[in-house]
Design a protein around this motif. Structure first.
Motif: not given
Length: 226
Positions: A115-137
């Motif tokens: 929502f914050n990214a959409w409000r700043a008009d950057h929603h298509s340029k940043v990414s937020y993922k629901r993922e356990d940080l221990w499993k992130v490559d």
């Protein structure tokens, strides 16, 4: 109306709340805190061990500014581990980092970030993922930011050393990594941020942490990034 509100506050100031009023306020406050816990904090805590749980505390403007100062002169991608409401990722994108990705386990904070990214008009340029940080490559990450508790950092430093490329830079906010020596610091007190060069860490005692790394969780600019 303003006049009615002023009269109401004036009347309240002349009256004693009493024990019943105090009890109602306490109950209401407790209910609000519980609602916040259930709706915002608890969903992200159910899937991780108690010692690795980190409550959501948004980064202050000073903390964000200090992180960006330490990232000055850097470029490429950036990952925020435990991205909260997404403000670090959003600001990093504004500073030219791409792709800018936040990883967060709490679904409500993911929604808030988007929502914050959409409000700043950057929603298509940043990414937020629901993922356990221990499993992130992290093998291709050039810049990593973390605002986590010391109990988590002590384990996370092993994962970072094992996976990040030599020219990667790690920025810690609010708490430093317990066993690492920073190459730069910015700010004071709770607003301080620490920068760590993976190349420099590996050239000293850091290499031993890589050898001991276990997957079970029970900018100083490096030469390669100039």
């Amino acid at each position: 109306m303003d006049d009615d509100a002023a009269e109401t506050f004036a009347e309240l100031n002349t009256k004693s709340i009493g024990l019943s009023g105090v009890a109602q306020i306490a109950a209401g406050t407790g209910l609000a805190v519980y609602a916040m816990w259930v709706g915002i904090l608890q969903p992200g805590f159910r899937r991780i061990p108690l010692k690795l749980q980190v409550p959501y505390i948004p980064a202050s403007q000073s903390q964000v500014r200090n992180v960006m100062t330490l990232l000055k002169g850097r470029k490429g991608n950036i990952v925020d581990l435990g991205s909260g409401d997404g403000r670090i990722v959003l600001e990093a994108h504004r500073r030219g980092f791409t792709p800018a990705v936040g990883y967060e386990l709490n679904p409500w904070l993911i929604y808030l970030s988007r929502f914050n990214a959409w409000r700043a008009d950057h929603h298509s340029k940043v990414s937020y993922k629901r993922e356990d940080l221990w499993k992130v490559d992290l093998s291709k990450c050039k810049n990593v930011t973390v605002f986590l508790a010391p109990s988590v950092l002590s384990l996370l430093q092993k994962k970072l050393l094992a996976e990040l490329p030599d020219d990667a830079l790690v920025i810690a906010g609010r708490f430093p990594f317990p066993d690492w020596t920073p190459c730069r610091m910015e700010g004071l007190g709770v607003d301080r941020a620490w920068a760590y060069s993976i190349e420099a860490l590996r050239s000293t005692d850091g290499i031993s942490a890589v050898l001991e790394f276990s997957w079970e969780p029970e900018i100083c600019i490096g030469v390669g990034s100039l």
